[in-house]
Design an enzyme around this catalytic site. Sequence first.
Site, PDB file in Angstrom:
ATOM      1  N   ASP A  64       0.727  -1.062  -0.111  1.00  0.00           N
ATOM      2  CA  ASP A  64      -0.168   0.089   0.102  1.00  0.00           C
ATOM      3  C   ASP A  64       0.856   1.101   0.123  1.00  0.00           C
ATOM      4  OD1 ASP A  64      -3.198   0.659   1.578  1.00  0.00           O
ATOM      5  OD2 ASP A  64      -2.185   1.637  -0.052  1.00  0.00           O
TER       6      ASP A  64
HETATM    7  C1  GLC Z   1      -4.485   4.383  -0.335  1.00  0.00           C
HETATM    8  C2  GLC Z   1      -5.272   3.108   0.285  1.00  0.00           C
HETATM    9  C3  GLC Z   1      -5.414   2.304  -0.917  1.00  0.00           C
HETATM   10  C4  GLC Z   1      -5.245   2.736  -2.073  1.00  0.00           C
HETATM   11  C5  GLC Z   1      -4.044   3.237  -2.296  1.00  0.00           C
HETATM   12  C6  GLC Z   1      -3.887   4.073  -3.753  1.00  0.00           C
HETATM   13  O1  GLC Z   1      -3.650   4.883   0.649  1.00  0.00           O
HETATM   14  O2  GLC Z   1      -4.799   2.885   1.572  1.00  0.00           O
HETATM   15  O3  GLC Z   1      -6.406   1.487  -0.391  1.00  0.00           O
HETATM   16  O4  GLC Z   1      -5.658   1.678  -3.089  1.00  0.00           O
HETATM   17  O5  GLC Z   1      -3.425   4.139  -1.298  1.00  0.00           O
HETATM   18  O6  GLC Z   1      -4.720   4.956  -3.749  1.00  0.00           O
END
Ligand code: GLC
Length: 746
Positions: free
Chosen positions: A285
């Site tokens: 993430d």
């Molecule tokens: C965010 C979220 C994740 C998302 C990613 C890209 O922080 O936690 O769910 O897919 O970043 O946007």
Amino acid sequence: MKRNNFLILSLAITLAAYHPLPAQESTFDRKADSVLRLMTLEEKAGQMNQYNDDWNATGPMTAKSDMAGQIRDGRVGSILNAAGTARTRTWQEMAMQSRLRIPLLFGQDVIHGYKSTMPIPLAESCSWDMEAIERAARAGAAEASACGIHWTFAPMVDITRDPRWGRVMEGAGEDPLLGARIAYARVKGYQGDTPGAVNSLMACAKHYAAYGAAIGGRDYNSVDMSDRMLWEVYLPPFRATIDAGVGTFMTSFNDINGVPSTGNPYLLRDILKGQWGFEGFVVSDWGSVGEMINHGTVKDGYEAACSAILAGCDMDMESHDFVDYLPRLVNEGRVPVALIDDAVRRILKKKFELGLFDDPFKFCDPEREQREIYNPEHEAAALDMARKSIVLLKNENQLLPLSKELKTIAFIGPLVKAVKENKGFWDNEIAGVDSNFIVTQWEGLENKVGKTARLLYARGCDIEGQRRDGFAEAVEVAAQADVVILSIGEHRAMSGEAKSTSDISIPGVQEELLAALLETGKPVVVLINAGRPLVFNYTADHAPAILYTWWLGCQAGNAIADVLFGDYNPSAKLTMTFPLSVGQIPIYYSHFNTGRPAPDDRNRFYNSSYIDLSIYPRFEFGYGLSYTTFEYSNLQLDKKQLKTDETITVSFTVRNSGPYDGEEIVQLYLRDLVGSITRPVKELRDFRKISLKAGESMVVQFIIDKEKLSFYNNQLQWVAEPGEFGVMIGASSRDIRLKDTFVLLD
Ligand code: GLC
């Protein structure tokens, strides 16, 4: 030089397609290997590096210079939040200038629709309707893939039992079985049946794992639980995405039992890639590789990259530690190049599966972009999904459905004419996606009865704040009406990522406005708009009718009007427990009995309860009303003793005993009365959504097999233990209509 390299690459890929294959290898394996063999260590690290487009961040941006130059140098494998065929074509053209012309992968959070916004996922989950949920995901995939996107960071499959956590809006509630069924449906919806089809998206099971169990419901906070609880409650939806063929996984921000998920070999190498045999790739993430420094398990980016790659993370979203440090880690002997090759092979295989090597621009067709984003089929899917997501919580004296003959209707509240609020938190706007026209709640009412009734409006108050100066106008408007509809709740930005809250009551003075309106003596229907279960005891005690309308997306107004006037009989049922107070959290239906189960009035030493509050929630898991009523009768088990290789057929009759055709979600709960460890007082083990005309009856059957009786024991073995089981057929987890027992034999 570049041209020769490309010819070499093309030749290698072509030749690779004709080698005799070991049984378990695929064509894509061979093609990926043919590219891998040509790559430098720096280019391999580049494939494992994902940057955000240089705008619209969905997380804390890292400082990076000259993205175009890095793409041309082969230091970027994927970009997230690049939206539209023009934008993605621009970046892809730069990738085609790199030495090996390896195409970029474009990812985005297509969480509930794209241009045609669907209801938030928690709302969708209350439909318990897998076909509708799959259709909604399919519509999002068709639109996003037409806009240059290859990969969605969805479904979010985190089980959660804590409405203080803002991201409950993104999931499917508290139950592992229902969560698993919905996870499967969403992956199928996004990916379709043909990997690489131009109207599909590669899906991503997130956030692996147990992100929804953050202590205190505080986003990003630590998680501490037994491996048994992890396997029993939090992993089943992730396992279901594997069964559905999900292409990727995303690690979660949290540490679990002291180990950050992004550097967690138990989760990534042992369970996911080992026991489950996952062949896709794992992306971290946002920044969570580098965030292991904050977690305190590594001292710098070099060690963070080492920890993540050794644990089984294949792609680094936005901390650029992989691209900065992996070559050095290999050259210094800290990381075997085989692990890099495995990660890159996984990524390249997905790019081959998506057809990006054959045509890097196959998703960049501006004609299709226009066609798909205004496709009426998607709006129809959004309306169907929205209607099925609305939960009828209360309906005293059958106030609902409203008559279309009403002369004057007052529609009051801060959300009546709101536009973007109806989209909920994840609406792709952050990636520059301006959703299709939203049908507001006011427009929905106008569309329905604008020609036959006098419609009055007053804002009444704001969502937040203590201003009451709008009450007088609202009361004056209400006094003229035959019926009042009051639309209140949260801001859409009060739930979602980084939106945990210590207070889940309805904000501001909105419930005071309700009280003022009730003073007029007019019947008031309350709509509650939110991304989470809220506490609204005054409303629940005093309003005669309540619809929980969540955030319903682009067809919000039409869906609400259809339900208000009976053109759709509400059928949704809650997938998260609604507490009486934030003090009850965590609260969920499948709890253990304890040695002093409540309520037991013998004396307070005999029950696990509060001295100041009931132990029961305001509304339980599985609860939802209809405009009609359903009677359950004649429960029969075809045997009362079950050998482990046999099944029991449970059958019962449901009759629509009310005045309206309707749908009912019948629920099968089981209880293992005596186990080698404590077992929940009940667990959802099957369900069915049935449709019955007024007066019609249906015999429903569930099959109980050993799988439905099994659980993880303290040795993490998946076992069904002999003994007595309770069978409960419920209209909700608390409204148990029929009961029986049976015995599982040795
Ligand atoms: C965010 C979220 C994740 C998302 C990613 C890209 O922080 O936690 O769910 O897919 O970043 O946007």
